[in-house]
Design an enzyme around this catalytic site. Structure first.
Site, PDB file in Angstrom:
ATOM      1  N   HIS A 155      14.831 -17.834  60.112  1.00  0.00           N
ATOM      2  CA  HIS A 155      14.391 -18.920  60.999  1.00  0.00           C
ATOM      3  C   HIS A 155      15.287 -20.125  60.726  1.00  0.00           C
ATOM      4  O   HIS A 155      15.571 -20.466  59.574  1.00  0.00           O
ATOM      5  CB  HIS A 155      12.923 -19.255  60.714  1.00  0.00           C
TER       6      HIS A 155
ATOM      7  N   CYS B 277       6.811 -20.632  63.739  1.00  0.00           N
ATOM      8  CA  CYS B 277       8.210 -20.167  63.583  1.00  0.00           C
ATOM      9  C   CYS B 277       8.300 -18.728  63.096  1.00  0.00           C
ATOM     10  O   CYS B 277       9.377 -18.132  63.120  1.00  0.00           O
ATOM     11  CB  CYS B 277       8.952 -21.081  62.622  1.00  0.00           C
TER      12      CYS B 277
ATOM     13  N   ASN C 185      15.979 -26.741  65.439  1.00  0.00           N
ATOM     14  CA  ASN C 185      14.879 -25.829  65.119  1.00  0.00           C
ATOM     15  C   ASN C 185      14.128 -25.506  66.416  1.00  0.00           C
ATOM     16  O   ASN C 185      13.451 -26.370  66.967  1.00  0.00           O
ATOM     17  CB  ASN C 185      13.967 -26.519  64.096  1.00  0.00           C
TER      18      ASN C 185
HETATM   19  S1  B82 Z   1      13.594 -31.940  54.200  1.00  0.00           S
HETATM   20  O1  B82 Z   1      12.710 -31.542  53.147  1.00  0.00           O
HETATM   21  O2  B82 Z   1      13.409 -33.285  54.659  1.00  0.00           O
HETATM   22  N1  B82 Z   1      15.081 -31.761  53.622  1.00  0.00           N
HETATM   23  C1  B82 Z   1      15.275 -30.666  52.738  1.00  0.00           C
HETATM   24  C2  B82 Z   1      16.054 -29.580  53.319  1.00  0.00           C
HETATM   25  C3  B82 Z   1      16.151 -32.566  54.046  1.00  0.00           C
HETATM   26  C4  B82 Z   1      16.962 -33.151  52.951  1.00  0.00           C
HETATM   27  C5  B82 Z   1      13.355 -30.859  55.552  1.00  0.00           C
HETATM   28  C6  B82 Z   1      13.911 -31.085  56.808  1.00  0.00           C
HETATM   29 BR1  B82 Z   1      14.981 -32.603  57.144  1.00  0.00          BR
HETATM   30  C7  B82 Z   1      13.697 -30.213  57.868  1.00  0.00           C
HETATM   31  C8  B82 Z   1      12.904 -29.086  57.688  1.00  0.00           C
HETATM   32  C9  B82 Z   1      12.359 -28.853  56.443  1.00  0.00           C
HETATM   33  C10 B82 Z   1      11.515 -27.670  56.178  1.00  0.00           C
HETATM   34  O3  B82 Z   1      11.250 -27.406  55.032  1.00  0.00           O
HETATM   35  N2  B82 Z   1      11.086 -26.950  57.241  1.00  0.00           N
HETATM   36  C11 B82 Z   1      10.252 -25.822  57.266  1.00  0.00           C
HETATM   37  C12 B82 Z   1       9.731 -25.266  56.121  1.00  0.00           C
HETATM   38  C13 B82 Z   1       8.883 -24.162  56.173  1.00  0.00           C
HETATM   39  C14 B82 Z   1       8.551 -23.612  57.389  1.00  0.00           C
HETATM   40  C15 B82 Z   1       9.077 -24.158  58.549  1.00  0.00           C
HETATM   41  C16 B82 Z   1       9.918 -25.248  58.512  1.00  0.00           C
HETATM   42  C17 B82 Z   1      10.449 -25.781  59.779  1.00  0.00           C
HETATM   43  O4  B82 Z   1      10.963 -26.891  59.804  1.00  0.00           O
HETATM   44  O5  B82 Z   1      10.366 -25.058  60.785  1.00  0.00           O
HETATM   45  C18 B82 Z   1      12.605 -29.724  55.383  1.00  0.00           C
END
Ligand code: B82
Length: 322
Positions: A247, A112, A277
């Site tokens: 991103h 990403c 995403n």
């Molecule tokens: S999660 O941690 O499940 N969440 C917190 C926001 C939902 C309550 C979650 C979800 Br659903 C989707 C994506 C992420 C996330 O942290 N994604 C990334 C983090 C770092 C780098 C790339 C990504 C990505 O998804 O591309 C967390």
């Protein structure tokens, strides 16, 4: 530092819209739950177009809007981790289809963060003055490595491509800081060594997987520190920045970064509700939309920070003036 000028921006999305209601007929989930947890309402899913097909559409639009001839393209750089083939690279497939006969072309793998890395690489080639017109495209077809039976991950991703034609400009601002930290917390597309000597069992990491909670902390902490570092480098404050294009991983990540930077969410471009995403494509799709909807206009001098974070782990920011 000699900056880069965005001479054209474009994006291309598969026409098929997959909404949350449709997904809820395949796995145990609801539209309400997906929107609350991710910010995503719908995404575009390819019905067969591969990564190079999306990139070729972007490349054609870039040629058309900029008016440059294909022979004048010096370099084609595609950021992707879902290429059509191991070889030829997506960039070479794009080169061939556009007729960019004087270019050299290669792919860059930084998940990403790929588009931000790509702009950084392109700026170095532009600095040499040997290469003047560079296409940087970010594209991923995540649907081909998505586990469509996993309700935690299949709701997150979409397919798409976006890109820019870059040229050097001594009067444009440019600052950057890129990072990586090898860690297998976001994985996908694993190919196990399978041959007659090893036995023919398939690998277990073919699908895109991320440990949401762990990478969430990483994304918020590092993206915020990364933006602050760019501000320190340039002696600017967050108020000097017109737009931040992050991103599009998750709505809550973007909200948390805005909060940590003590700035308005309005400064952040958000389109995750429409596309999910799209990995390396998310930042250039956003950039292209901003030009198309009039938020950005060439020659205005607006200051924009692009911030990417993703598998690798990789992350990085660039500051540009438009
Ligand atoms: S999660 O941690 O499940 N969440 C917190 C926001 C939902 C309550 C979650 C979800 Br659903 C989707 C994506 C992420 C996330 O942290 N994604 C990334 C983090 C770092 C780098 C790339 C990504 C990505 O998804 O591309 C967390």
């Amino acid at each position: 530092m000699t900056g880069v000028r965005i001479r054209a921006a474009a994006h291309y999305l598969p026409s098929t819209v997959l909404d949350n209601h449709q997904i809820s007929t395949w796995v145990d989930t609801t539209d309400e739950w997906i929107v609350k947890r991710t910010g995503v309402s719908e995404r575009r899913i390819s019905e067969g177009e591969n990564t190079s097909d999306l990139c070729i559409q972007v490349g054609k639009q870039l040629l058309e809007t900029s008016g440059i001839n294909p022979e004048d393209i010096d370099m084609v750089l595609v950021a992707t981790f879902t290429p059509d083939y191991g070889t030829p690279s997506v960039a070479c497939l794009v080169q061939a289809e556009l007729g960019a006969t004087n270019a050299f072309a290669f792919d860059l793998s930084a998940a990403c963060s790929g588009f931000v890395y790509g702009v950084s690489v392109a700026q170095k080639y532009l600095l040499t003055k040997q290469y003047k017109n560079i296409l940087v495209i970010g594209a991923d077809v995540l649907s081909k490595i998505t586990d469509w039976s996993d309700r935690g991950s299949c709701i997150l991703f979409g397919d798409g491509a976006g890109g820019v034609l870059l040229g050097a400009d001594e009067n444009a601002l440019f600052a950057e800081k890129l990072y990586s930290r090898g860690d297998k917390v976001i994985t996908g597309g694993f190919t196990k060594v399978v041959n007659p000597l090893t036995g023919m069992e398939r690998g277990e990491y073919d699908f895109l997987k991320l440990d949401g909670r762990e990478v969430f902390e990483f994304a918020v902490k590092e993206a915020t520190a990364n933006i602050n570092e760019i501000l320190e480098q340039t002696g600017m404050s967050i108020d000097d920045i017109d737009h931040i294009i992050p991103h599009q991983a998750n709505g809550r990540i973007i909200e948390a970064i805005a909060k940590k930077l003590k700035t308005s969410l309005e400064k952040f471009y958000v389109n995750i509700q429409k596309y999910g995403n799209t990995s390396a494509a998310s930042i250039p799709i956003a950039l292209s939309e901003m030009f198309k909807n009039g938020t950005l206009k060439q020659g205005t001098g607006k200051k924009v920070i692009l911030v990417g974070f993703g598998g690798g782990l990789t992350w990085g920011s660039v500051l540009l003036s438009i």
